[in-house]
Design a protein around this motif. Sequence first.
Motif, short mmCIF file in Angstrom:
data_model
loop_
_atom_site.label_atom_id
_atom_site.label_comp_id
_atom_site.label_asym_id
_atom_site.label_seq_id
_atom_site.Cartn_x
_atom_site.Cartn_y
_atom_site.Cartn_z
N ARG A 119 -5.99 3.84 -8.49
CA ARG A 119 -6.93 3.26 -7.33
C ARG A 119 -6.55 2.67 -6.36
N ASP A 120 -7.10 2.41 -5.20
CA ASP A 120 -6.54 1.57 -4.19
C ASP A 120 -6.12 0.12 -4.48
N CYS A 121 -5.20 -0.47 -3.83
CA CYS A 121 -5.02 -1.88 -4.18
C CYS A 121 -5.88 -2.65 -3.38
N THR A 122 -6.47 -3.69 -3.89
CA THR A 122 -7.20 -4.82 -3.30
C THR A 122 -6.25 -5.60 -2.02
N PRO A 123 -6.94 -6.02 -1.20
CA PRO A 123 -6.16 -7.05 -0.24
C PRO A 123 -5.46 -8.18 -0.98
N LEU A 124 -5.97 -8.60 -1.89
CA LEU A 124 -5.30 -9.81 -2.84
C LEU A 124 -4.30 -9.36 -3.35
N GLU A 125 -4.38 -7.97 -4.09
CA GLU A 125 -3.18 -7.39 -4.78
C GLU A 125 -2.06 -7.26 -3.67
N LYS A 126 -2.38 -6.59 -2.64
CA LYS A 126 -1.24 -6.30 -1.54
C LYS A 126 -0.54 -7.82 -1.11
N GLY A 127 -1.27 -8.54 -1.02
CA GLY A 127 -0.52 -9.97 -0.50
C GLY A 127 0.22 -10.48 -1.56
N ASP A 128 -0.35 -10.37 -2.78
CA ASP A 128 0.59 -10.87 -4.03
C ASP A 128 1.91 -10.31 -4.19
N PHE A 129 1.72 -8.87 -3.95
CA PHE A 129 2.80 -8.04 -4.11
C PHE A 129 4.04 -8.26 -3.18
N ILE A 130 3.25 -8.44 -2.04
CA ILE A 130 4.18 -8.77 -0.77
C ILE A 130 5.00 -10.31 -0.76
N THR A 131 4.43 -11.26 -1.44
CA THR A 131 4.61 -12.51 -1.44
C THR A 131 5.56 -12.60 -2.58
N TYR A 132 5.34 -11.81 -3.92
CA TYR A 132 6.47 -11.90 -4.79
C TYR A 132 7.64 -11.25 -4.29
N LEU A 133 7.66 -10.16 -3.40
CA LEU A 133 8.90 -9.39 -3.08
C LEU A 133 9.67 -10.18 -1.98
N SER A 134 8.94 -11.10 -1.28
CA SER A 134 9.34 -11.71 -0.15
C SER A 134 10.37 -12.93 -0.84
#
Length: 136
Positions: A119-134
């Motif tokens: 499925r598509d990622c939610t905006p929250l999931e996208k932000g969490d993902f980027i935050t983790y990898l940052s």
Amino acid sequence: MSPLLLLFLICAAVPASAAGNEAARKDILDGYAAAAGPGFAGFSAERGRPLFLGPHAGGKPETPACATCHTPDPRAVGHHYRTGRDIPPMAVSQTPDRFTSLAEVEKRFGRDCPAVLGRDCTPLEKGDFITYLSGQ
């Protein structure tokens, strides 16, 4: 141009580049925060980590996690599961321009979320993902 002046110009350009990358990443995260909707309380690296590591059901069986191609260590070079092509590290510490182009970020999420999550990622999931990898 003197070698000292050249060295100064090179050193002065590095922080500006890093600052530009941080600003671009912040703009992308701000957009996802706005899209997350009411009740949004911030992005979380703790929620982003399991998104990266998986495993997940619903996507392609050969890609149950981002770590399938990118390795469990986001600082390492990954390899595409089918082609074997090298993939630069996902960690911002290793690939500083990672998550700095909204078009590129959306292209990758648009392709990879359905493959991994089904499925598509939610905006929250996208932000969490980027935050983790940052933070990696």
